[in-house]
Design an enzyme around this catalytic site. Structure first.
Site, PDB file in Angstrom:
ATOM      1  N   LYS A  57      -5.868   8.952   2.309  1.00  0.00           N
ATOM      2  CA  LYS A  57      -4.870   7.898   2.109  1.00  0.00           C
ATOM      3  C   LYS A  57      -4.145   7.647   3.435  1.00  0.00           C
ATOM      4  O   LYS A  57      -3.601   8.579   4.048  1.00  0.00           O
ATOM      5  CB  LYS A  57      -3.875   8.376   1.049  1.00  0.00           C
ATOM      6  CG  LYS A  57      -3.314   7.285   0.194  1.00  0.00           C
ATOM      7  CD  LYS A  57      -2.557   7.906  -0.956  1.00  0.00           C
ATOM      8  CE  LYS A  57      -1.753   6.887  -1.695  1.00  0.00           C
ATOM      9  NZ  LYS A  57      -0.808   7.520  -2.626  1.00  0.00           N
TER      10      LYS A  57
HETATM   11  C1  E4P Z   1       0.377   6.087  -5.322  1.00  0.00           C
HETATM   12  O1  E4P Z   1      -0.643   6.080  -4.716  1.00  0.00           O
HETATM   13  C2  E4P Z   1       1.681   5.710  -4.762  1.00  0.00           C
HETATM   14  O2  E4P Z   1       2.016   6.549  -3.711  1.00  0.00           O
HETATM   15  C3  E4P Z   1       2.673   5.758  -5.874  1.00  0.00           C
HETATM   16  O3  E4P Z   1       2.142   5.036  -6.978  1.00  0.00           O
HETATM   17  C4  E4P Z   1       4.048   5.248  -5.513  1.00  0.00           C
HETATM   18  O4  E4P Z   1       4.798   5.181  -6.693  1.00  0.00           O
HETATM   19  P1  E4P Z   1       6.405   5.030  -6.688  1.00  0.00           P
HETATM   20  O5  E4P Z   1       6.739   3.682  -6.186  1.00  0.00           O
HETATM   21  O6  E4P Z   1       6.779   5.201  -8.148  1.00  0.00           O
HETATM   22  O7  E4P Z   1       6.927   6.129  -5.826  1.00  0.00           O
END
Ligand code: E4P
Length: 269
Positions: free
Chosen positions: A138
């Site tokens: 990622k």
């Molecule tokens: C996933 O890959 C993201 O990092 C995550 O969904 C972010 O979610 P949030 O906005 O609830 O922190």
């Protein structure tokens, strides 16, 4: 070079279209009705990508296990905040935690780099990818991030481009060969914009342009986000366990089941 999906083989299919039909009817009473039909899910069909995948958005092993045991789980996404929430700190512990998740779930597991400069991102991403073949690196949507995605793509390491908030960012990530693109729909809604509208816009662009990058709807806050992301053409939804379980619930199901059981009991006693 784009990454290994059947995508490349079907890229020249001529049958690419998005139909936007607006039918407007002026009624006798002067009311104006507008019906809009939009065919966006062609993105998945065109690329031979299986129907919408479910990922769980957590680093909590119990929650991952619960979603996996439901039989609907296709993968896991994590981020540095989610790892910190579980108290996973230090390189070795972080690596072991990813290993455990990979052993629990047979699907793509997103592990995020902490580095922000190109050289460090490559070093860190290579180490993450070495943990298990299901690891997807990622990478944040930054200039160095895009360069790193290009590098990983060219070296057959799959990526998830994270922190995406606009269609322009989605185009750049797809050009760099990102395997997944993570638009943060909840955080966009928090800013008083429409996160789902962004998913639909990116789905249209990817369909029209033939980008194979999969749209991974992230920052999901409730079950309706999942339903609407599916409608808008997301290839994947990554969700907290509560939103996945929320999809199951309907009071009429509970009332109906209670009545079935009561009738059965009465008739059989
Ligand atoms: C996933 O890959 C993201 O990092 C995550 O969904 C972010 O979610 P949030 O906005 O609830 O922190």
């Amino acid at each position: 070079m784009q990454q290994g999906y059947e995508v490349v083989a079907v890229r020249c299919q001529p049958f690419l279209f998005t139909l936007n039909l607006t039918l407007s009817i002026l009624s006798n009473f002067g009311a104006f009705f507008s019906l809009k039909f939009r065919l966006v899910s062609l993105h998945s069909l065109k690329y031979n990508i299986p129907l919408m995948k479910f990922f769980i958005d957590t680093a909590n092993l119990e929650q991952i296990e619960e979603a996996r045991d439901l039989g609907i789980l296709d993968g896991v996404t994590t981020n540095p905040s989610l790892m910190a929430k579980e108290g996973i700190t230090g390189d070795e512990n972080i690596k072991n935690h990813y290993k455990k998740i990979c052993e629990m779930v047979d699907g793509d597991i997103s592990a995020e780099v902490i580095a922000t400069d190109f050289d460090e991102m490559i070093k860190e991403g290579k180490a993450l990818a070495d943990i298990h073949e299901n690891i997807v690196v990622k990478v944040p949507m930054t200039k160095d991030g895009v360069k790193a995605i290009r590098w990983f793509t060219d070296h057959d390491i799959r990526t998830n481009c994270t922190l995406v908030f606009s269609a322009g960012q989605a185009i750049i990530a797809a050009k760099a060969g990102a395997t997944y693109l993570s638009p943060f729909i909840g955080r966009i809604d928090d800013m008083n914009w429409d996160g789902i509208e962004l998913i639909a816009q990116i789905a249209d662009i990817y369909t029209v342009q033939g980008f194979p990058t999969e749209i991974l709807a992230a920052s999901i806050r409730n079950p309706l986000h999942i339903v609407r992301a599916a409608e808008a053409g997301a290839d994947v939804c990554t969700c907290p366990l509560s939103s996945i379980l929320g999809l199951l619930k309907h009071p009429l199901t509970d009332i109906g089941l209670a009545k079935f059981l009561a009738d059965h009991k009465k008739a059989n006693s």
